[in-house]
Design a protein around this motif. Structure first.
Motif, PDB file in Angstrom:
ATOM      1  N   UNK A 140       0.819  -1.210   0.000  1.00  0.00           N
ATOM      2  CA  UNK A 140       0.000   0.000   0.000  1.00  0.00           C
ATOM      3  C   UNK A 140       0.849   1.255   0.000  1.00  0.00           C
ATOM      4  N   UNK A 141       2.064   1.153   0.509  1.00  0.00           N
ATOM      5  CA  UNK A 141       2.936   2.321   0.599  1.00  0.00           C
ATOM      6  C   UNK A 141       4.394   1.872   0.576  1.00  0.00           C
ATOM      7  N   UNK A 142       5.227   2.623  -0.169  1.00  0.00           N
ATOM      8  CA  UNK A 142       6.658   2.335  -0.233  1.00  0.00           C
ATOM      9  C   UNK A 142       7.410   3.620   0.068  1.00  0.00           C
ATOM     10  N   UNK A 143       8.222   3.601   1.115  1.00  0.00           N
ATOM     11  CA  UNK A 143       8.944   4.785   1.554  1.00  0.00           C
ATOM     12  C   UNK A 143      10.391   4.765   1.036  1.00  0.00           C
ATOM     13  N   UNK A 144      11.002   5.942   0.978  1.00  0.00           N
ATOM     14  CA  UNK A 144      12.413   6.057   0.612  1.00  0.00           C
ATOM     15  C   UNK A 144      13.209   6.290   1.888  1.00  0.00           C
ATOM     16  N   UNK A 145      13.986   5.305   2.271  1.00  0.00           N
ATOM     17  CA  UNK A 145      14.750   5.379   3.519  1.00  0.00           C
ATOM     18  C   UNK A 145      15.807   6.481   3.481  1.00  0.00           C
ATOM     19  N   UNK A 146      16.300   6.836   2.280  1.00  0.00           N
ATOM     20  CA  UNK A 146      17.382   7.819   2.163  1.00  0.00           C
ATOM     21  C   UNK A 146      16.873   9.247   2.022  1.00  0.00           C
ATOM     22  N   UNK A 147      15.555   9.454   2.034  1.00  0.00           N
ATOM     23  CA  UNK A 147      15.003  10.796   1.862  1.00  0.00           C
ATOM     24  C   UNK A 147      15.017  11.552   3.180  1.00  0.00           C
ATOM     25  N   UNK A 148      14.485  12.780   3.147  1.00  0.00           N
ATOM     26  CA  UNK A 148      14.427  13.602   4.358  1.00  0.00           C
ATOM     27  C   UNK A 148      13.430  13.066   5.373  1.00  0.00           C
ATOM     28  N   UNK A 149      12.566  12.160   4.935  1.00  0.00           N
ATOM     29  CA  UNK A 149      11.616  11.543   5.862  1.00  0.00           C
ATOM     30  C   UNK A 149      12.397  10.625   6.802  1.00  0.00           C
TER      31      UNK A 149
END
Length: 205
Positions: A140-149
């Motif tokens: 349902x959701x894929x995050x970017x571990x290397x981003x500012x998040x």
């Protein structure tokens, strides 16, 4: 005040429940792009443009510095009219340097446009590969571990980086060990029948 706190608490609970009902995953975008030859080539070319433009701007300020030093050295010999002309020349050069700097490195400047031209088509490949992985793995959701998040902790079983790299045709270097599907617990290995039973040794008295 109590009503507001209650509403905030209720909102937090609803958001937490919503996220817990979704299947989430993450990738390391920096790791993926570091393995892409086209991305590295584009980044090298972008750095060359940046260095060349930075040198041009530095040359402009070096020229301004020389004009200022020359003016200070000759100031006592100049008439008021000559002083005004020299000062105006220096001011014009400074304004020109600032405008050129903004043109290159400012918001949506030439460097920004060049980055879109060189880098964006390649990162779009990663996004499309990520979308395919999400459909295949029903995420349902894929995050970017290397981003500012900021992710304080991430369980490796939710890391889909290698799957995206496979979609891009990139060779992985065992960043993750995909012996099982992320999110699914793997049962512990059973002891071999030939293995000797565990022995307990008592401490010597």
């Amino acid at each position: 005040m109590k009503t507001r706190r209650l509403l905030l608490l209720l909102q937090f609970v609803l958001v937490t429940y919503s996220l817990s009902a979704q299947k989430l995953g993450y990738i390391d975008m920096e790791y993926v792009t570091a393995k892409m030859p086209d991305y590295q080539k584009a980044q090298t070319e972008l750095d060359k443009f940046s260095d060349r433009w930075a040198k041009e701007i530095q040359d402009k300020y070096t020229e301004i510095d020389k004009l200022q030093r020359l003016y200070q050295a000759e100031e006592v010999l100049l008439t008021d009219e000559m002083k005004r002309k020299r000062q105006q020349e220096i001011n014009d050069k400074e304004r020109e340097a600032r405008e050129y700097n903004n043109k290159i490195f400012g918001f949506q400047g030439l460097l920004f446009q060049k980055k879109k031209e060189l880098i964006k088509p390649i990162t779009d490949q990663v996004y499309k590969a990520s979308e395919r992985v999400c459909r295949q793995r029903r995420l349902d959701m894929l995050l970017d571990k290397s981003s500012d998040f900021v992710i304080i902790y991430s369980n490796p079983v939710h890391d889909y980086t290698d799957y995206v790299m496979e979609e891009l045709g990139l060779v992985t270097d065992t960043k993750n060990t995909k012996t099982s599907t992320p999110g699914v617990n793997t049962p512990a290995a059973k002891p071999n029948a030939t293995d000797p039973p565990n022995k307990t040794t008592k401490p010597k008295q």
